[in-house]
Design a protein around this motif. Structure first.
Motif, PDB file in Angstrom:
ATOM      1  N   MET A 116       0.829  -1.304   0.130  1.00  0.00           N
ATOM      2  CA  MET A 116       0.103   0.154  -0.072  1.00  0.00           C
ATOM      3  C   MET A 116       0.758   1.081  -0.020  1.00  0.00           C
ATOM      4  N   LYS A 117       0.531   2.065  -0.634  1.00  0.00           N
ATOM      5  CA  LYS A 117       1.259   3.440  -0.717  1.00  0.00           C
ATOM      6  C   LYS A 117       0.453   4.630   0.178  1.00  0.00           C
ATOM      7  N   VAL A 118       1.220   4.740   1.026  1.00  0.00           N
ATOM      8  CA  VAL A 118       0.667   5.818   2.140  1.00  0.00           C
ATOM      9  C   VAL A 118       1.589   7.259   2.081  1.00  0.00           C
ATOM     10  N   VAL A 119       0.703   8.545   2.134  1.00  0.00           N
ATOM     11  CA  VAL A 119       1.114   9.528   2.102  1.00  0.00           C
ATOM     12  C   VAL A 119       0.923  10.177   3.724  1.00  0.00           C
ATOM     13  N   VAL A 120       1.870  10.669   4.226  1.00  0.00           N
ATOM     14  CA  VAL A 120       1.763  10.942   5.566  1.00  0.00           C
ATOM     15  C   VAL A 120       1.981  12.591   5.532  1.00  0.00           C
ATOM     16  N   ILE A 121       1.150  13.453   5.971  1.00  0.00           N
ATOM     17  CA  ILE A 121       1.027  15.050   5.964  1.00  0.00           C
ATOM     18  C   ILE A 121       1.257  15.543   7.120  1.00  0.00           C
ATOM     19  N   THR A 122       2.242  16.356   7.719  1.00  0.00           N
ATOM     20  CA  THR A 122       2.368  16.825   8.862  1.00  0.00           C
ATOM     21  C   THR A 122       2.036  18.257   8.934  1.00  0.00           C
ATOM     22  N   GLY A 123       1.660  18.587   9.743  1.00  0.00           N
ATOM     23  CA  GLY A 123       1.274  20.014  10.052  1.00  0.00           C
ATOM     24  C   GLY A 123       2.011  20.964  11.300  1.00  0.00           C
ATOM     25  N   SER A 124       3.061  20.450  11.817  1.00  0.00           N
ATOM     26  CA  SER A 124       3.633  20.994  12.809  1.00  0.00           C
ATOM     27  C   SER A 124       4.888  21.768  12.346  1.00  0.00           C
ATOM     28  N   ALA A 125       5.196  22.962  13.096  1.00  0.00           N
ATOM     29  CA  ALA A 125       6.363  23.845  12.655  1.00  0.00           C
ATOM     30  C   ALA A 125       7.372  23.342  13.658  1.00  0.00           C
ATOM     31  N   HIS A 126       7.158  22.388  14.515  1.00  0.00           N
ATOM     32  CA  HIS A 126       8.214  21.701  15.290  1.00  0.00           C
ATOM     33  C   HIS A 126       8.729  20.564  14.972  1.00  0.00           C
ATOM     34  N   VAL A 165      -2.419  10.175   5.552  1.00  0.00           N
ATOM     35  CA  VAL A 165      -2.634  10.527   7.073  1.00  0.00           C
ATOM     36  C   VAL A 165      -2.204  11.666   7.393  1.00  0.00           C
ATOM     37  N   PHE A 166      -2.889  12.339   8.253  1.00  0.00           N
ATOM     38  CA  PHE A 166      -2.727  13.775   8.433  1.00  0.00           C
ATOM     39  C   PHE A 166      -2.167  13.876   9.888  1.00  0.00           C
ATOM     40  N   SER A 167      -1.340  14.682  10.211  1.00  0.00           N
ATOM     41  CA  SER A 167      -0.714  14.692  11.588  1.00  0.00           C
ATOM     42  C   SER A 167      -0.624  16.055  11.855  1.00  0.00           C
ATOM     43  N   THR A 168      -1.271  16.527  13.023  1.00  0.00           N
ATOM     44  CA  THR A 168      -1.430  18.102  13.221  1.00  0.00           C
ATOM     45  C   THR A 168      -1.453  18.282  15.019  1.00  0.00           C
ATOM     46  N   PRO A 169      -0.921  19.439  15.194  1.00  0.00           N
ATOM     47  CA  PRO A 169      -1.154  19.984  16.482  1.00  0.00           C
ATOM     48  C   PRO A 169      -2.375  20.434  16.463  1.00  0.00           C
ATOM     49  N   LEU A 170      -3.249  20.474  17.484  1.00  0.00           N
ATOM     50  CA  LEU A 170      -4.514  20.990  17.634  1.00  0.00           C
ATOM     51  C   LEU A 170      -4.174  22.639  17.928  1.00  0.00           C
ATOM     52  N   GLY A 224     -13.030  10.170  -3.954  1.00  0.00           N
ATOM     53  CA  GLY A 224     -13.518   8.512  -3.726  1.00  0.00           C
ATOM     54  C   GLY A 224     -12.666   7.628  -3.645  1.00  0.00           C
ATOM     55  N   ASN A 225     -11.186   7.896  -3.800  1.00  0.00           N
ATOM     56  CA  ASN A 225     -10.209   6.675  -3.800  1.00  0.00           C
ATOM     57  C   ASN A 225      -9.148   6.503  -2.924  1.00  0.00           C
ATOM     58  N   LYS A 226      -9.533   7.205  -1.654  1.00  0.00           N
ATOM     59  CA  LYS A 226      -8.648   7.067  -0.722  1.00  0.00           C
ATOM     60  C   LYS A 226      -9.138   6.743   0.823  1.00  0.00           C
ATOM     61  N   LYS A 227      -8.233   6.186   1.450  1.00  0.00           N
ATOM     62  CA  LYS A 227      -8.538   6.206   2.827  1.00  0.00           C
ATOM     63  C   LYS A 227      -7.718   7.180   3.678  1.00  0.00           C
ATOM     64  N   ALA A 228      -8.370   7.439   4.963  1.00  0.00           N
ATOM     65  CA  ALA A 228      -7.739   8.501   5.455  1.00  0.00           C
ATOM     66  C   ALA A 228      -7.552   8.093   6.998  1.00  0.00           C
ATOM     67  N   ILE A 229      -6.364   8.801   7.529  1.00  0.00           N
ATOM     68  CA  ILE A 229      -6.621   8.811   9.089  1.00  0.00           C
ATOM     69  C   ILE A 229      -6.212  10.183   9.426  1.00  0.00           C
ATOM     70  N   ILE A 230      -6.350  10.622  10.888  1.00  0.00           N
ATOM     71  CA  ILE A 230      -6.271  11.813  11.444  1.00  0.00           C
ATOM     72  C   ILE A 230      -5.709  11.539  12.658  1.00  0.00           C
ATOM     73  N   MET A 231      -4.354  12.193  12.849  1.00  0.00           N
ATOM     74  CA  MET A 231      -3.727  12.034  14.397  1.00  0.00           C
ATOM     75  C   MET A 231      -3.548  13.232  14.565  1.00  0.00           C
ATOM     76  N   ALA A 232      -3.798  13.609  16.034  1.00  0.00           N
ATOM     77  CA  ALA A 232      -3.447  14.658  16.503  1.00  0.00           C
ATOM     78  C   ALA A 232      -3.124  14.862  18.078  1.00  0.00           C
ATOM     79  N   THR A 244       5.089  17.310  19.468  1.00  0.00           N
ATOM     80  CA  THR A 244       4.076  15.787  19.487  1.00  0.00           C
ATOM     81  C   THR A 244       3.702  15.334  18.511  1.00  0.00           C
ATOM     82  N   SER A 245       3.043  16.115  17.633  1.00  0.00           N
ATOM     83  CA  SER A 245       2.382  15.506  16.189  1.00  0.00           C
ATOM     84  C   SER A 245       3.340  15.084  15.564  1.00  0.00           C
ATOM     85  N   ALA A 246       4.529  15.577  15.229  1.00  0.00           N
ATOM     86  CA  ALA A 246       5.462  15.096  14.560  1.00  0.00           C
ATOM     87  C   ALA A 246       6.059  13.622  14.953  1.00  0.00           C
ATOM     88  N   PHE A 247       6.322  13.562  16.240  1.00  0.00           N
ATOM     89  CA  PHE A 247       6.470  12.384  17.082  1.00  0.00           C
ATOM     90  C   PHE A 247       5.480  11.335  16.371  1.00  0.00           C
TER      91      PHE A 247
END
Length: 178
Positions: free
Chosen positions: A1-11, A80-85, A110-118, A15-18
């Motif tokens: 499976m091909k997974v794209v992880v997008i992070t949103g932390s400036a650190h 997969v999205f990983s973000t601080p709140l 319509g062609n993706k699965k998604a995960i959110i981590m925060a 914690t969300s980068a971890f």
């Protein structure tokens, strides 16, 4: 499976980068192909709602780092999205990426699965409600399937998170993606 992880932390060591690091570790060990896009360290210009994309074959008026992300997203099975709140929703860096998906709505719908981590400082049971609702609405619009959430509440700094089970849960989530 091909997974794209997008992070949103400036650190880079936040914690969300971890959480993203641990998820990626598990996903790679499970044999998945992973592409990481650290939005805070890329050039991602804001969507202008100029509709250039609607008259130019889904190409955006901006020529920035989103070009390489679009290429990776085209073949991705999971995002997969990983973000601080921040103020009860995603960081501006993740929101800018989400807004820029507008140019590729038809291609990616319509062609993706998604995960959110925060991760968040607060730990009240409602802390992640705004993020969760926003994420659900965006996924509904894109017709993507939400397969998991990992909300690491009560983690103001990485040292606190390291004492909790959230990193292990992120790792296991990566190991078990399907």
């Amino acid at each position: 499976m091909k997974v794209v992880v997008i992070t949103g932390s400036a650190h880079k060591k936040g914690t969300s980068a971890f959480l993203a690091d641990k998820f990626i570790e598990g996903a790679i060990e499970a044999g998945h192909e992973v592409f990481r896009f650290d939005a805070a360290f890329e050039e991602v210009k804001p969507c202008l709602a100029c509709e250039y994309c609607s008259t130019h074959h889904s190409n955006c008026v901006h020529k920035d780092s989103m070009g390489k992300l679009y290429t990776e997203l085209a073949d991705a099975d999971m995002v997969v999205f990983s973000t601080p709140l921040y103020y009860y929703t995603m960081s501006a860096q993740i929101k800018a990426v989400m807004d820029r998906l507008h140019a590729k709505n038809a291609e990616f719908a319509g062609n993706k699965k998604a995960i959110i981590m925060a991760s968040s400082y607060g730990d009240a049971d409602w802390t992640m409600d705004g993020l969760d609702k926003t994420f659900d609405l965006i996924l509904g619009y894109l017709n993507w399937e939400k397969v998991a959430t990992l909300y690491a509440t009560g983690c103001p700094v990485r040292e606190v998170m390291e004492q909790k089970d959230f990193p292990q849960r992120a790792y296991e989530l990566g190991r078990n993606v399907m």
